[in-house]
Design an enzyme around this catalytic site. Sequence first.
Site, PDB file in Angstrom:
ATOM      1  N   LYS A  77       9.856  -4.099  -6.374  1.00 16.86           N
ATOM      2  CA  LYS A  77       8.438  -4.275  -6.700  1.00 16.86           C
ATOM      3  C   LYS A  77       7.630  -4.411  -5.407  1.00 16.86           C
ATOM      4  O   LYS A  77       8.204  -4.660  -4.335  1.00 16.86           O
ATOM      5  CB  LYS A  77       8.260  -5.525  -7.573  1.00 16.86           C
ATOM      6  CG  LYS A  77       8.678  -6.820  -6.890  1.00 16.86           C
ATOM      7  CD  LYS A  77       8.735  -7.982  -7.882  1.00 16.86           C
ATOM      8  CE  LYS A  77       9.149  -9.267  -7.202  1.00 16.86           C
ATOM      9  NZ  LYS A  77       9.422 -10.341  -8.171  1.00 16.86           N
ATOM     10  N   ARG A  90       5.881 -19.112 -16.879  1.00 19.82           N
ATOM     11  CA  ARG A  90       5.216 -17.842 -16.570  1.00 19.82           C
ATOM     12  C   ARG A  90       5.347 -16.966 -17.803  1.00 19.82           C
ATOM     13  O   ARG A  90       4.787 -17.313 -18.840  1.00 19.82           O
ATOM     14  CB  ARG A  90       5.856 -17.265 -15.312  1.00 19.82           C
ATOM     15  CG  ARG A  90       5.009 -16.289 -14.549  1.00 19.82           C
ATOM     16  CD  ARG A  90       5.533 -15.996 -13.155  1.00 19.82           C
ATOM     17  NE  ARG A  90       6.798 -15.241 -13.166  1.00 19.82           N
ATOM     18  CZ  ARG A  90       7.390 -14.763 -12.070  1.00 19.82           C
ATOM     19  NH1 ARG A  90       6.845 -14.952 -10.882  1.00 19.82           N
ATOM     20  NH2 ARG A  90       8.519 -14.100 -12.128  1.00 19.82           N
ATOM     21  N   HIS A 121      14.102 -16.515 -15.788  1.00 19.08           N
ATOM     22  CA  HIS A 121      13.862 -16.584 -14.343  1.00 19.08           C
ATOM     23  C   HIS A 121      13.787 -18.054 -13.938  1.00 19.08           C
ATOM     24  O   HIS A 121      13.155 -18.855 -14.620  1.00 19.08           O
ATOM     25  CB  HIS A 121      12.549 -15.868 -14.031  1.00 19.08           C
ATOM     26  CG  HIS A 121      12.314 -15.603 -12.569  1.00 19.08           C
ATOM     27  ND1 HIS A 121      13.246 -14.953 -11.769  1.00 19.08           N
ATOM     28  CD2 HIS A 121      11.263 -15.863 -11.768  1.00 19.08           C
ATOM     29  CE1 HIS A 121      12.763 -14.844 -10.538  1.00 19.08           C
ATOM     30  NE2 HIS A 121      11.558 -15.393 -10.502  1.00 19.08           N
ATOM     31  N   ARG A 159      19.609 -10.054  -9.818  1.00 12.58           N
ATOM     32  CA  ARG A 159      18.329  -9.408  -9.501  1.00 12.58           C
ATOM     33  C   ARG A 159      17.809  -9.799  -8.124  1.00 12.58           C
ATOM     34  O   ARG A 159      16.736 -10.393  -8.012  1.00 12.58           O
ATOM     35  CB  ARG A 159      17.254  -9.829 -10.511  1.00 12.58           C
ATOM     36  CG  ARG A 159      17.527  -9.595 -11.972  1.00 12.58           C
ATOM     37  CD  ARG A 159      16.260  -9.813 -12.785  1.00 12.58           C
ATOM     38  NE  ARG A 159      15.664 -11.135 -12.611  1.00 12.58           N
ATOM     39  CZ  ARG A 159      15.876 -12.187 -13.392  1.00 12.58           C
ATOM     40  NH1 ARG A 159      16.669 -12.074 -14.453  1.00 12.58           N
ATOM     41  NH2 ARG A 159      15.298 -13.328 -13.143  1.00 12.58           N
ATOM     42  N   TYR A 185     -13.011 -13.765  19.424  1.00 13.09           N
ATOM     43  CA  TYR A 185     -14.078 -14.408  18.656  1.00 13.09           C
ATOM     44  C   TYR A 185     -13.948 -15.935  18.685  1.00 13.09           C
ATOM     45  O   TYR A 185     -12.840 -16.478  18.646  1.00 13.09           O
ATOM     46  CB  TYR A 185     -13.991 -13.972  17.196  1.00 13.09           C
ATOM     47  CG  TYR A 185     -14.305 -12.516  16.941  1.00 13.09           C
ATOM     48  CD1 TYR A 185     -15.572 -11.993  17.185  1.00 13.09           C
ATOM     49  CD2 TYR A 185     -13.330 -11.673  16.431  1.00 13.09           C
ATOM     50  CE1 TYR A 185     -15.850 -10.662  16.922  1.00 13.09           C
ATOM     51  CE2 TYR A 185     -13.604 -10.331  16.165  1.00 13.09           C
ATOM     52  CZ  TYR A 185     -14.869  -9.838  16.423  1.00 13.09           C
ATOM     53  OH  TYR A 185     -15.140  -8.519  16.155  1.00 13.09           O
ATOM     54  N   CYS A 191      -7.944 -10.519  15.564  1.00 11.99           N
ATOM     55  CA  CYS A 191      -9.086  -9.762  15.041  1.00 11.99           C
ATOM     56  C   CYS A 191      -8.613  -8.822  13.931  1.00 11.99           C
ATOM     57  O   CYS A 191      -7.437  -8.797  13.591  1.00 11.99           O
ATOM     58  CB  CYS A 191      -9.741  -8.955  16.153  1.00 11.99           C
ATOM     59  SG  CYS A 191     -10.141  -9.903  17.640  1.00 11.99           S
ATOM     60  N   ASP A 229      -8.325  -5.556  13.964  1.00 14.40           N
ATOM     61  CA  ASP A 229      -7.468  -4.458  14.428  1.00 14.40           C
ATOM     62  C   ASP A 229      -6.720  -4.769  15.715  1.00 14.40           C
ATOM     63  O   ASP A 229      -5.942  -3.938  16.172  1.00 14.40           O
ATOM     64  CB  ASP A 229      -8.328  -3.208  14.675  1.00 14.40           C
ATOM     65  CG  ASP A 229      -9.300  -2.960  13.548  1.00 14.40           C
ATOM     66  OD1 ASP A 229      -8.854  -2.918  12.397  1.00 14.40           O
ATOM     67  OD2 ASP A 229     -10.517  -2.856  13.820  1.00 14.40           O
TER      68      ASP A 229
END
Length: 374
Positions: free
Chosen positions: A39, A137, A166, A221, A267, A314, A316
């Site tokens: 997943k 859940r 689970h 699992r 920053y 930052c 990027d």
Amino acid sequence: MEQAQMRTWAEIDLNALAHNYRALRSNLEPGCRFVGVVKANAYGHGAIPVAKKLEELGAEYLAVACLDEAVELREAGIHAPILILGGTPGQFAAELLRYDITQTVFDLSTAKEYSAAAQKADKLLKVHIKADTGMGRLGFFGKDRMEEIKASCALPGLDCEGLFTHFADADGSEEYTMGQFTDFLDLRAALAKEGVTFKINHCAASAAMLHYPCTHLDMVRPGIALYGHYPDEGSVGLDGPGLIPVMTLKTRVAAVRTLPAGSCISYGRTHVLGRESRLAVLPVGYADGLHRGLSNRMEVAFPSGRAPVVGWVCMDLCMADVTDLPEVQAGDVAEVFGKILPVEEKSDALDTISYECLTSVSRRVPRVYGNGEG
Ligand SMILES: *Cc1c(COP(=O)(O)O)cnc(C)c1O
């Protein structure tokens, strides 16, 4: 994309994945099935290449969170059975049938919708019944759960192949986990008494798989362990051979700059240089999945040593102080996390779990598949 063009990339070591698969598998009784949990784009590692590798290795099942993830795998030519762990609205039952996907069932009214769609298509929809034994859940729960599960299993058009639950705290409380496990076994036995049995009973994700072999039942699992990370400190090494991280996040130094003492970095000026320093500007930022909360509290690794990231991360870019690593220059490659710097250093600093750091690596970051060389 050429490696030289890439600013930041995630190397995915499929040999490490194979090693982890075999290490985990070696702890299972013969006949116990293995679901590779892929997943969330295989926890950020790339669902299609990882699923293909797991299929090749012999995983009997794959698991995803939702229909889109399952369809992506089918369209990529994956033939292994695929279990959707989450919900799929009844109106999409035709897709489940068309793509031969196994669906989790956790309420009777949706089961009825699936049944109607399967009958209309003159097909059988494979389903696994989920019971909530204490996770709070998804899953059948409460005093009516027996009757609801029995009614679901009696519906025409459904092939009830599995029963599962689970664990909420398999990396924490043994008492709670065994309470859930006992509840699951009691439910299974009570259903069997009424003639309702399942080919595949399962409950163990990575933590239970490692800590409690008694919970393996017919299938396990694992997700995080496949990717080379232990779900908790206490499970380190329990697999035997030792798990190897599959993902290494790397970045290429964009520039190295020498700045005088007193210069402010990034920053908010949270870091002020106490001495003349060499700063490596790294083209990796929070939009790549490097959490801004790691500002001033993480390191990157060069071949010659570790360097602290200084100032805010930052979007990027971020800056590493390489004053003490004089050989570092523009174009050099640094590891952000992976085999040298465990991702757990980052997740611990963020007060989160490895899962979140791995799945945060964004779409902008190319995944480069290899076999662990280089
Ligand atoms: C995600 C998930 C798993 C895998 O969990 P790990 O802790 O990564 O091994 C197994 N079962 C279910 C129901 C899940 O949601």
